[in-house]
Scaffold this motif. Sequence first.
Motif, PDB file in Angstrom:
ATOM      1  N   PHE A   1       0.655  -1.142  -0.008  1.00  0.00           N
ATOM      2  CA  PHE A   1      -0.021  -0.127   0.209  1.00  0.00           C
ATOM      3  C   PHE A   1       0.814   1.325   0.047  1.00  0.00           C
ATOM      4  O   PHE A   1       0.262   2.336   0.373  1.00  0.00           O
ATOM      5  CB  PHE A   1      -0.735  -0.035   1.335  1.00  0.00           C
ATOM      6  N   ASN A   2       2.046   1.121  -0.529  1.00  0.00           N
ATOM      7  CA  ASN A   2       2.721   2.408  -0.519  1.00  0.00           C
ATOM      8  C   ASN A   2       3.163   2.666  -2.048  1.00  0.00           C
ATOM      9  O   ASN A   2       4.279   3.776  -1.977  1.00  0.00           O
ATOM     10  CB  ASN A   2       4.260   2.331   0.443  1.00  0.00           C
ATOM     11  N   ASN A   3       2.794   1.826  -3.023  1.00  0.00           N
ATOM     12  CA  ASN A   3       3.013   2.084  -4.563  1.00  0.00           C
ATOM     13  C   ASN A   3       1.723   2.622  -5.238  1.00  0.00           C
ATOM     14  O   ASN A   3       0.873   1.780  -5.263  1.00  0.00           O
ATOM     15  CB  ASN A   3       3.736   0.966  -4.710  1.00  0.00           C
TER      16      ASN A   3
ATOM     17  N   ASN B   1      -7.883  15.331   7.925  1.00  0.00           N
ATOM     18  CA  ASN B   1      -8.753  16.060   7.328  1.00  0.00           C
ATOM     19  C   ASN B   1      -9.390  15.194   6.127  1.00  0.00           C
ATOM     20  O   ASN B   1     -10.537  15.661   5.691  1.00  0.00           O
ATOM     21  CB  ASN B   1      -8.251  17.258   6.591  1.00  0.00           C
ATOM     22  N   PHE B   2      -9.253  14.029   5.932  1.00  0.00           N
ATOM     23  CA  PHE B   2      -9.545  13.217   4.995  1.00  0.00           C
ATOM     24  C   PHE B   2     -10.016  11.765   5.576  1.00  0.00           C
ATOM     25  O   PHE B   2      -9.543  11.310   6.398  1.00  0.00           O
ATOM     26  CB  PHE B   2      -8.666  12.894   3.741  1.00  0.00           C
ATOM     27  N   ARG B   3     -11.221  11.238   4.872  1.00  0.00           N
ATOM     28  CA  ARG B   3     -11.617   9.881   5.204  1.00  0.00           C
ATOM     29  C   ARG B   3     -10.828   8.830   4.587  1.00  0.00           C
ATOM     30  O   ARG B   3     -10.554   9.122   3.071  1.00  0.00           O
ATOM     31  CB  ARG B   3     -13.119   9.888   4.639  1.00  0.00           C
ATOM     32  N   HIS B   4     -10.266   7.923   5.078  1.00  0.00           N
ATOM     33  CA  HIS B   4      -9.482   6.935   4.311  1.00  0.00           C
ATOM     34  C   HIS B   4      -9.860   5.470   4.410  1.00  0.00           C
ATOM     35  O   HIS B   4     -10.597   5.253   5.834  1.00  0.00           O
ATOM     36  CB  HIS B   4      -8.101   7.172   4.820  1.00  0.00           C
ATOM     37  N   ILE B   5      -9.497   4.652   3.811  1.00  0.00           N
ATOM     38  CA  ILE B   5      -9.645   3.150   3.994  1.00  0.00           C
ATOM     39  C   ILE B   5      -8.433   2.681   4.849  1.00  0.00           C
ATOM     40  O   ILE B   5      -7.448   2.896   4.559  1.00  0.00           O
ATOM     41  CB  ILE B   5      -9.777   2.311   2.773  1.00  0.00           C
ATOM     42  N   GLU B   6      -9.034   1.742   5.893  1.00  0.00           N
ATOM     43  CA  GLU B   6      -7.741   1.211   6.594  1.00  0.00           C
ATOM     44  C   GLU B   6      -8.448  -0.419   6.904  1.00  0.00           C
ATOM     45  O   GLU B   6      -9.384  -0.696   6.776  1.00  0.00           O
ATOM     46  CB  GLU B   6      -7.709   1.596   8.029  1.00  0.00           C
TER      47      GLU B   6
ATOM     48  N   LEU C   1      -1.047   6.204  -0.333  1.00  0.00           N
ATOM     49  CA  LEU C   1      -1.344   6.454  -1.775  1.00  0.00           C
ATOM     50  C   LEU C   1      -1.773   8.060  -2.020  1.00  0.00           C
ATOM     51  O   LEU C   1      -1.269   8.394  -3.036  1.00  0.00           O
ATOM     52  CB  LEU C   1      -2.172   5.235  -2.170  1.00  0.00           C
ATOM     53  N   ASN C   2      -2.871   8.170  -1.619  1.00  0.00           N
ATOM     54  CA  ASN C   2      -3.539   9.523  -1.904  1.00  0.00           C
ATOM     55  C   ASN C   2      -4.052  10.285  -0.790  1.00  0.00           C
ATOM     56  O   ASN C   2      -5.153  10.201  -0.224  1.00  0.00           O
ATOM     57  CB  ASN C   2      -4.781   9.253  -2.826  1.00  0.00           C
ATOM     58  N   PRO C   3      -2.941  10.629   0.020  1.00  0.00           N
ATOM     59  CA  PRO C   3      -3.242  11.296   1.337  1.00  0.00           C
ATOM     60  C   PRO C   3      -4.403  12.294   1.201  1.00  0.00           C
ATOM     61  O   PRO C   3      -5.203  12.633   2.516  1.00  0.00           O
ATOM     62  CB  PRO C   3      -1.992  11.817   1.838  1.00  0.00           C
ATOM     63  N   ASN C   4      -4.653  13.319   0.200  1.00  0.00           N
ATOM     64  CA  ASN C   4      -5.586  14.253   0.459  1.00  0.00           C
ATOM     65  C   ASN C   4      -6.746  14.046  -0.572  1.00  0.00           C
ATOM     66  O   ASN C   4      -7.288  15.202  -0.915  1.00  0.00           O
ATOM     67  CB  ASN C   4      -4.639  15.605  -0.343  1.00  0.00           C
ATOM     68  N   PHE C   5      -7.277  13.030  -0.735  1.00  0.00           N
ATOM     69  CA  PHE C   5      -8.449  12.552  -1.194  1.00  0.00           C
ATOM     70  C   PHE C   5      -9.312  11.680  -0.121  1.00  0.00           C
ATOM     71  O   PHE C   5      -8.776  10.951   0.664  1.00  0.00           O
ATOM     72  CB  PHE C   5      -8.531  11.729  -2.350  1.00  0.00           C
ATOM     73  N   HIS C   6     -10.618  12.036  -0.253  1.00  0.00           N
ATOM     74  CA  HIS C   6     -11.659  11.127   0.488  1.00  0.00           C
ATOM     75  C   HIS C   6     -11.659   9.935  -0.271  1.00  0.00           C
ATOM     76  O   HIS C   6     -11.893   9.968  -1.301  1.00  0.00           O
ATOM     77  CB  HIS C   6     -12.907  11.925   0.819  1.00  0.00           C
TER      78      HIS C   6
ATOM     79  N   TYR D   1     -12.679   0.620  -3.545  1.00  0.00           N
ATOM     80  CA  TYR D   1     -13.474   1.809  -3.123  1.00  0.00           C
ATOM     81  C   TYR D   1     -13.590   2.891  -4.259  1.00  0.00           C
ATOM     82  O   TYR D   1     -12.933   2.697  -5.307  1.00  0.00           O
ATOM     83  CB  TYR D   1     -12.470   2.334  -2.194  1.00  0.00           C
ATOM     84  N   HIS D   2     -14.068   3.913  -3.836  1.00  0.00           N
ATOM     85  CA  HIS D   2     -14.313   5.037  -4.809  1.00  0.00           C
ATOM     86  C   HIS D   2     -13.728   6.155  -4.123  1.00  0.00           C
ATOM     87  O   HIS D   2     -13.769   6.513  -2.957  1.00  0.00           O
ATOM     88  CB  HIS D   2     -15.624   5.176  -5.409  1.00  0.00           C
ATOM     89  N   ARG D   3     -13.259   7.160  -4.938  1.00  0.00           N
ATOM     90  CA  ARG D   3     -12.859   8.404  -4.665  1.00  0.00           C
ATOM     91  C   ARG D   3     -12.601   9.289  -5.970  1.00  0.00           C
ATOM     92  O   ARG D   3     -13.076   9.026  -7.102  1.00  0.00           O
ATOM     93  CB  ARG D   3     -11.284   8.071  -4.287  1.00  0.00           C
TER      94      ARG D   3
END
Length: 661
Positions: free
Chosen positions: A31-33, A278-283, A299-304, A319-321
């Motif tokens: 999950f880092n690429n 500030n964002f909703r993330h999947i964990e 991956l996308n720190p500034n997207f919900h 998921y969707h974003r």
Amino acid sequence: MNDPKGTVVFSTVGRPHYGFDLFSLPLHSSFNNLASEHRLSDGISVNFNAQFANDDPHSVVFISERTGLPAIYLTRPGLPTPKLLHSEPGSLFHDRPILKNDILYFISAHQHPNRPFKSWSALYSTTTTLLLDEDQNQNPKTTRLTPSDAVDYSPAISLSGQFVAVASYGSRPWDGEFHHLNTDIVVFRASQPSKRVLVCQRGGWPTWSGDAVIYFHRQDDDGWWSIFRVDFSQDLESSSGYPITPTRVTPSGLHCFTPAALHDGKQIAVATRRPEKNFRHIELFDVESKTFRPVTETLNPNFHHYNPFVSTNSQFLGYHRFRGESTQWGETTIPYLEPVSSPIKQLQMLRIHGSFPTFSPNGDLIAFNHDFDANAGIKIVKSDGSKRWNLIKDRAAFYNAWSPTEKHVIFTSLGPIFQSAKTTVQIARIEFNPSDLDGDKEEIPCNVKILTKEDTGNNAFPSCSPDGKSLVFRSGRTGHKNLYIIDAVNGEFNGDARRLTEGQCIDTMPSWSPKGDLIAFSSNRHNLDDVAVFGIYVIKPDGSGLRRVYAAGDDVERERINHVCFSKDGEWLLFTANLGGVTAEPVSLPNQFQPYGDLYVVRLDGSGLRRLTWNGYENGTPAWLEGDEVVDMGRLRLENEVGGDKLKGRFEEPLWISCDF
């Protein structure tokens, strides 16, 4: 009396900014690429609320609004574009599709309940043999699985496909809540939908791990949204032992919603909101070690990121974003105007990127407010969506009314919106030269003339008489918000404002009938103690004949009706109301201030109520065009001819989700 016809243009909170697409990741990755993130949808419209189809980790069923309504689509390797899998006739809303054992389960809202203040959402199923056959033109039979008097949301199917879980509102009328819905977890066999068992009280968005464990979300007593678990005995023959007291799984200190359980029984994918983020993330949450593993933040720190889903073999997570600004594929602009499906054949529907639209006298132009946060003032757009101009910039303005007799005159409210009766807001008359719209100018010179005195408080929501000589508006000059009439040219500087209504109530958002005989408005004068209930009232311009128009039958005391306007013949009223309850779980969506807000029409005598929108969003601020001029809907669908703004994913999380306890 004929059915409503013409064109309705309206706004939807946040929706133009979504730009949702579907993505997946292999669960064995680090999950880092970002290269490991695989795009599943094609960047057209918005695509969301997906599930892997028929246990195939490479096929997905999902919701897309590419045809003007949320319909069910399928994408899989080998399909050049997503396939429209199902759209139930008569429904403007579909949600949470699941394709299991060649049976499609989905939420739809096409069967009307027997009373207002009740959601239309229910669970249905249909076989997909015909749907998936490219050579078949038959429509398979759809079966309602929800009892006729009940409301269901957010279905989930067990691993074997034998059991169905839903977040059910039962047969109760809507209680008026729209943050945490008062739903229960109900289970039934897919083969026996009428034999339902209330497994657990207070819960939403169920998900199965195998056939014996159900996880779901709810807001706990400490204020945090958390994931809970019940162990299901699979015995639906006896009601003893139900409802089950659930076990809280995720800790306090963060919000966890919309779970998706892995069938290996070890992990749950959840969407989280953490106090410091500030964002909703999947964990991923490990149910044994009670630890979280971040997935999307790296991956996308500034997207919900919303509503995770997992493959049956526990190998893939989806998921969707927001698709991103710099994408090289899909739609990257927000159209000025977007066609939306209408339930009435002769009535066209357009969503505008803005609020408070008003048509020019011949319907070829629309004035509106673009962005309240940026003090964007007033813009004008061609009604075919092809070009837009700035009329007023860098000034707070809201609620506009085009003079019905003068193409060069627009009335508006200058000042902050949603303020007290004493806050200074002024009615303004804006004049410009229409010939300036024929050239290449983007900024249109104009003259702004204030029509109300500065010390008269909050003056807003102007509406012009059909002869163009008078304005009715709402004013807080007495400390209460009532209606007044002034001269449309000189305002109250050449004669006093004439008071039209009185009382310690809120009279607001007036609309002058095109016939000139009535003024409609919203008011809480029937219940002065409640500032959240508004009904429709009409009054003659001379102040006589005040009466209420009842839209909700016997439940009128619950009406919350705003943004009223007339049809051209003065016989129909168009408005925004709460009559249909809530269509989807609000916590699963970006912010909607009032997710129960939908558009309706009703005859002036209160008969003939028709619902125009139902989609899970807040819809409002409508304007209605009737006459010889017809908006060119065909041209609006040709993207290269229609203007738009850069799609930047500027939407918010639900503002009522707090991390400050």
